[in-house]
Design a protein around this motif. Structure first.
Motif, short mmCIF file in Angstrom:
data_model
loop_
_atom_site.label_atom_id
_atom_site.label_comp_id
_atom_site.label_asym_id
_atom_site.label_seq_id
_atom_site.Cartn_x
_atom_site.Cartn_y
_atom_site.Cartn_z
N ALA A 145 -5.65 4.54 5.54
CA ALA A 145 -4.93 4.30 4.12
C ALA A 145 -4.20 2.81 4.30
O ALA A 145 -4.51 2.06 3.65
CB ALA A 145 -3.96 5.34 3.95
N PHE A 146 -3.54 2.60 5.69
CA PHE A 146 -2.53 1.52 5.74
C PHE A 146 -3.66 0.18 5.91
O PHE A 146 -3.41 -0.75 5.05
CB PHE A 146 -1.93 1.61 7.14
CG PHE A 146 -0.77 0.39 7.20
CD1 PHE A 146 0.20 0.40 6.45
CD2 PHE A 146 -1.04 -0.47 8.01
CE1 PHE A 146 1.15 -0.30 6.60
CE2 PHE A 146 -0.10 -1.75 8.33
CZ PHE A 146 1.11 -1.52 7.56
N LEU A 147 -4.83 0.32 6.75
CA LEU A 147 -5.61 -0.73 6.77
C LEU A 147 -6.40 -1.11 5.58
O LEU A 147 -6.54 -2.30 5.18
CB LEU A 147 -6.77 -0.45 8.02
CG LEU A 147 -7.53 -1.48 8.23
CD1 LEU A 147 -6.81 -2.83 8.59
CD2 LEU A 147 -8.53 -1.21 9.47
N SER A 148 -6.76 -0.23 4.67
CA SER A 148 -7.48 -0.11 3.52
C SER A 148 -6.38 -0.85 2.47
O SER A 148 -6.87 -1.99 1.85
CB SER A 148 -7.93 0.97 2.91
OG SER A 148 -8.46 0.88 1.64
N GLY A 149 -5.33 -0.73 2.51
CA GLY A 149 -4.19 -1.28 1.60
C GLY A 149 -4.07 -2.72 1.90
O GLY A 149 -3.91 -3.57 1.19
N LEU A 150 -4.09 -3.13 3.39
CA LEU A 150 -3.78 -4.36 3.78
C LEU A 150 -5.09 -5.19 3.30
O LEU A 150 -4.94 -6.39 2.88
CB LEU A 150 -3.77 -4.40 5.32
CG LEU A 150 -2.42 -3.99 5.85
CD1 LEU A 150 -2.42 -4.11 7.37
CD2 LEU A 150 -0.97 -4.68 5.39
N MET A 151 -6.34 -4.55 3.47
CA MET A 151 -7.39 -5.29 2.95
C MET A 151 -7.48 -5.59 1.64
O MET A 151 -7.77 -6.84 0.96
CB MET A 151 -8.65 -4.43 3.25
CG MET A 151 -8.89 -4.46 4.70
SD MET A 151 -10.49 -3.44 5.09
CE MET A 151 -10.69 -3.69 6.99
N LEU A 152 -6.99 -4.78 0.69
CA LEU A 152 -6.66 -4.72 -0.82
C LEU A 152 -5.67 -5.86 -0.94
O LEU A 152 -6.07 -6.55 -2.07
CB LEU A 152 -6.46 -3.50 -1.35
CG LEU A 152 -7.55 -2.53 -1.45
CD1 LEU A 152 -7.03 -0.98 -1.65
CD2 LEU A 152 -8.58 -2.93 -2.47
N LEU A 153 -4.70 -5.91 -0.40
CA LEU A 153 -3.73 -6.82 -0.67
C LEU A 153 -4.03 -8.44 -0.24
O LEU A 153 -4.09 -9.27 -1.01
CB LEU A 153 -2.27 -6.66 0.08
CG LEU A 153 -1.55 -5.42 -0.34
CD1 LEU A 153 -0.58 -5.19 0.70
CD2 LEU A 153 -0.83 -5.64 -1.53
N LEU B 212 -15.27 -0.23 3.63
CA LEU B 212 -16.21 0.44 2.74
C LEU B 212 -15.19 1.36 1.47
O LEU B 212 -15.28 1.34 0.28
CB LEU B 212 -17.17 1.44 3.27
CG LEU B 212 -17.90 1.02 4.31
CD1 LEU B 212 -18.90 1.94 5.01
CD2 LEU B 212 -18.96 -0.03 3.53
N ILE B 213 -14.10 1.92 2.26
CA ILE B 213 -13.07 2.73 1.04
C ILE B 213 -12.53 1.54 0.27
O ILE B 213 -12.37 1.90 -1.02
CB ILE B 213 -12.24 3.52 1.86
CG1 ILE B 213 -12.84 4.73 2.59
CG2 ILE B 213 -10.98 3.93 0.96
CD1 ILE B 213 -12.00 5.48 3.77
N THR B 214 -12.01 0.48 0.67
CA THR B 214 -11.74 -0.67 -0.14
C THR B 214 -12.42 -0.98 -1.04
O THR B 214 -12.23 -1.16 -2.39
CB THR B 214 -11.43 -1.62 0.82
OG1 THR B 214 -10.31 -1.42 1.79
CG2 THR B 214 -10.76 -2.97 0.19
#
Length: 586
Positions: A107-115, A274-276
């Motif tokens: 979740a944290f890494l996906s959030g960083l990618m989205l940001l 992929l989740i991102t």
């Protein structure tokens, strides 16, 4: 700048008592819906039930602060939960601290990618996932999710990351079915299907208003949870082998940090990406659909930031990846939510649930949560889209079917990668053979159309090739071959006009092809001309040597070109039809 990154400053300035009332009503309805869903999706992700509750508090608060959609409901969803289980299940065993830590890191890494994508304004990258690919992926994921929950309905143990593995594992344990679990699971599933399809109509016949009947119908999952929990407690069904949720920690989530393990982060980087992408595409689709109904607009790049903040906050509060849910968002919209504050009020409701309701969940059967998931995800399965896509576009059908088959046979990660790869390949293949047409003059007009579709006039020594796509490296050679074929088939040819009304771009490879065409036609005694070149394309051509070396001219319109190259025929074609028109009128 503050209003751009904090939309709450815009809608908050006009917030009033009526808006507050509408948001509160919507929040109560969504909270009732979200409590069983959050528990169920935590189960689907292979995580403790409380993690679903934790992922439904802080993310909603962050989205209310940063989001631009007035009705989007953020939280755990089925597809992201399945992708979480698929990614983390390869790294650790369910129920271990390592498993939970990997889900938090995801979740944290996906959030960083989205940001990062949001601040770099990369929202357009989601367009590389075509609708057929997303539709196929969600359909296949829905089938896998439903199959993965059959073990909870039957009360057996089964493992697998794809449909074949799951079904094989379940079939091998049919002799171990727990009858009380099957009765609870089947009854809950049947009730939830009926509640979704028929409860509203039943309540309306009993005199309830349409709105009230719709609200009560959406409480079906809560009713199923309450009744089955009570029956399990009252009859001691856990002693008969019915698996229950068990003790759910009471209290708000404590701040936590994801594991700072570079090896772990490298292993989850691709699943996080992929989740991102999938989560963002689903979120933006729902947000845009609901915004259009109220003539509102959203900012795709700000949505990346909002969704990124939601995922980072989920990780920091012990949750797993979240995104915008379609069903919840529609319920939020229909319930009258006017601002993202409805999501913040929902977060308050979920926080109260973690403080006061968790002791009541001890005897909740896992079969009931599985039934909730099955009913929710089967609404996402749309096999009928295959037929519609087949009749409209065979390449898109191929991408959709391949995504479904690979996802079912090999798992969610391979499925989405295969779909994206095939979409890109098909796009390159289609654009490598752009539509071109030999055009002629429509009698009595200054318009030019395809000789194969219309009755038009052409000059024997002039051929006009209309190019209906931008020119770049995959299709540059195709244009060369088309021009050379026309020259070879017409010995009387003296002029070739390339008509560019639909050409929006010319890259370096296409420029070299145009220069090669000009040189080869010169050697053949044929003059090359251009017509209807768009301004940006002309600006680029002016920075090259093509226009200096061009043997012919650049015409503003195709009519100007034919008036210069075949003046008598062009004038006669225009005048003849006008005489016929005047004669008919007289």
């Amino acid at each position: 700048m503050l209003r751009k990154y904090f939309p709450i400053l815009t809608w908050g300035a006009t917030y009033n008592r009526d808006t507050l009332t509408n948001d509160l009503i919507a929040a109560v309805i969504v909270t009732i819906m979200l409590i069983p869903q959050s528990l169920a999706y935590a189960l689907l992700a292979g995580l403790p039930a409380e993690v679903g509750l934790y992922a439904s508090i802080a993310p909603l608060l962050l989205y209310a602060l940063l989001g631009t959609s007035r009705a989007l409901a953020v939280g755990p969803v089925a597809v992201a939960s399945l992708m979480t289980a698929a990614a983390v299940g390869q790294l650790a065993a369910q129920g271990t601290p390592e498993y939970l830590g990997a889900a938090i890191a995801l979740a944290f890494l996906s959030g960083l990618m989205l940001l990062g994508m949001g601040f770099l304004r990369l929202g357009f990258l989601a367009s590389f996932l075509s609708h057929p690919v997303i539709s196929g992926f969600i359909t296949a994921s829905g089938i896998i999710i439903a199959a993965s929950q059959l073990k909870h309905i039957l009360g057996v143990k089964a493992e697998g990351h794809n449909l074949l593995e799951l079904l094989t594992s379940i079939l091998g344990r049919l002799g171990e079915i727990n009858l009380p679990t099957l009765v609870i699971g089947a009854a809950a599933t049947a009730f939830l299907f009926w509640a979704r399809k028929g409860l509203k109509g039943y309540l309306k016949k009993r005199g309830y208003t349409d709105k009230m009947a719709g609200i009560l119908a959406r409480t079906g999952p809560v009713a199923a949870v309450a009744v089955t929990t009570f029956l399990t407690w009252a009859f001691g069904l856990s002693d008969w082998g019915v698996r229950i949720v068990g003790e759910v920690p009471q209290g708000l989530p404590m701040p936590t940090l994801p594991p700072l393990d570079l090896d772990l982060w490298s292993k989850i980087a691709v699943p996080a990406l992929l989740i991102t992408v999938v989560g963002y595409v689903e979120t933006i689709s729902v947000a845009q659909t609901l915004a259009a109904k109220r003539r509102q607009r959203i900012d795709p790049d700000q949505e990346l930031i909002a969704l990124g903040g939601a995922n980072v906050s989920s990780a920091l509060s012990g949750g797993f990846p979240v995104t915008g849910g379609f069903a919840r968002s529609v319920v939020n919209f229909d319930a009258g939510a006017e601002t993202p504050a409805a999501g913040a009020f929902t977060a308050v409701g979920m926080a109260l649930a973690t403080l006061f309701l968790t002791p009541l969940l001890y005897f909740l059967p896992q079969a009931t949560l599985a039934a909730t998931i099955i009913v929710a995800v089967l609404s996402l399965v749309d096999l009928g889209a295959l037929k519609h896509t087949w009749s409209f576009s065979r390449p898109d059908f191929a991408a959709m079917a391949a995504t479904i088959l690979v996802t079912l046979a090999s798992g969610v990660e391979n499925g989405i990668v295969a779909g994206v790869a095939l979409s890109i390949f098909l796009h390159l293949y289609r654009t490598s053979r752009p539509h071109v047409a030999i055009v002629g003059q429509v009698p009595g007009t200054e318009h030019f159309r395809n000789v194969e579709r219309h009755a038009v006039i052409t000059a024997p020594d002039v051929v006009t090739i209309r190019v209906d796509e931008s020119l770049y490296f995959p299709n540059a050679r195709f244009l060369e071959d088309t021009v050379y074929a026309q020259v070879a088939s017409n010995k009387a040819l003296g002029h070739v006009v390339l008509m560019f009304p639909a050409v929006n771009d010319v890259d370096a490879s296409a420029l070299e092809s145009l220069e090669a065409i000009n040189e080869r036609l010169t050697d053949s005694g044929v003059t090359l001309h251009l017509s209807e070149v768009k301004g940006p394309v002309m600006d680029r051509l002016k920075r090259s040597h093509l226009l200096d070396d061009l043997t012919g001219r650049v015409f503003l319109t195709q009519y100007d070109a034919m008036k210069a190259l075949a003046p008598e025929l062009t004038a006669r074609t225009l005048a003849a039809c006008r005489r016929d028109t005047l004669r008919t009128a007289g």
